[in-house]
Write an enzyme that holds these catalytic residues in place. Structure first.
Site, PDB file in Angstrom:
ATOM      1  N   ASN A 218       0.469  -1.199   0.108  1.00  0.00           N
ATOM      2  CA  ASN A 218      -0.261  -0.063  -0.069  1.00  0.00           C
ATOM      3  C   ASN A 218       0.891   1.160  -0.248  1.00  0.00           C
ATOM      4  O   ASN A 218       0.121   1.715  -0.370  1.00  0.00           O
ATOM      5  CB  ASN A 218      -1.272  -0.131   1.651  1.00  0.00           C
ATOM      6  N   CYS A 219       2.215   1.346  -0.002  1.00  0.00           N
ATOM      7  CA  CYS A 219       2.898   2.525  -0.192  1.00  0.00           C
ATOM      8  C   CYS A 219       2.751   2.942  -1.200  1.00  0.00           C
ATOM      9  O   CYS A 219       2.703   2.269  -2.652  1.00  0.00           O
ATOM     10  CB  CYS A 219       4.395   1.947  -0.394  1.00  0.00           C
ATOM     11  N   ASP A 220       2.792   4.648  -1.331  1.00  0.00           N
ATOM     12  CA  ASP A 220       2.764   5.101  -3.250  1.00  0.00           C
ATOM     13  C   ASP A 220       4.047   4.651  -3.436  1.00  0.00           C
ATOM     14  O   ASP A 220       3.984   4.849  -5.061  1.00  0.00           O
ATOM     15  CB  ASP A 220       2.112   5.960  -2.700  1.00  0.00           C
TER      16      ASP A 220
END
Length: 114
Positions: free
Chosen positions: A9-11
């Site tokens: 979920n890290c951009d």
């Protein structure tokens, strides 16, 4: 083969995955949240790029650490902190045949991977 390490979920990891797909580069993905961080692998990366680039001091996870954990960080302490809390590892990390890349920098990735 390219191995991509990070948190789904890290951009920045999302951008990196899109970049790899757009450039036709297949990779395996290692999810720190599910699979943890291997101290031997972190040590190998530290040998390749230094421990300082691996430790994400800018994120909220680092800011939440106790002052004692933030003080007097050396290689061994940094690796121990990253093993205990993989969110402290700068993302993404890429292992490829020629070495290790830390963080997503498209120009650097292009010169290393294309």
């Amino acid at each position: 083969m390219i191995a991509l390490y990070g948190i789904p979920n890290c951009d920045t990891v999302k951008k990196a995955r899109v970049w790899l797909d757009a450039n036709g580069l297949a990779c395996t993905f290692h999810d720190y949240k599910k699979e943890g961080a291997d101290p031997a692998r972190l040590s190998k990366w530290a040998d390749a790029v230094g421990w300082e680039p691996l430790l994400n001091r800018a994120g909220t996870s680092f800011r939440k650490l106790d002052d004692a954990d933030k003080a007097d960080i050396d290689r061994a302490k940094a690796i121990a902190l990253m093993v205990a809390n993989p969110s402290l590892i700068k993302r993404p990390v890429v292992e490829y045949r020629g070495g290790v890349l830390v963080g997503f920098k498209p120009d650097l990735w292009a010169s290393a991977l294309l």
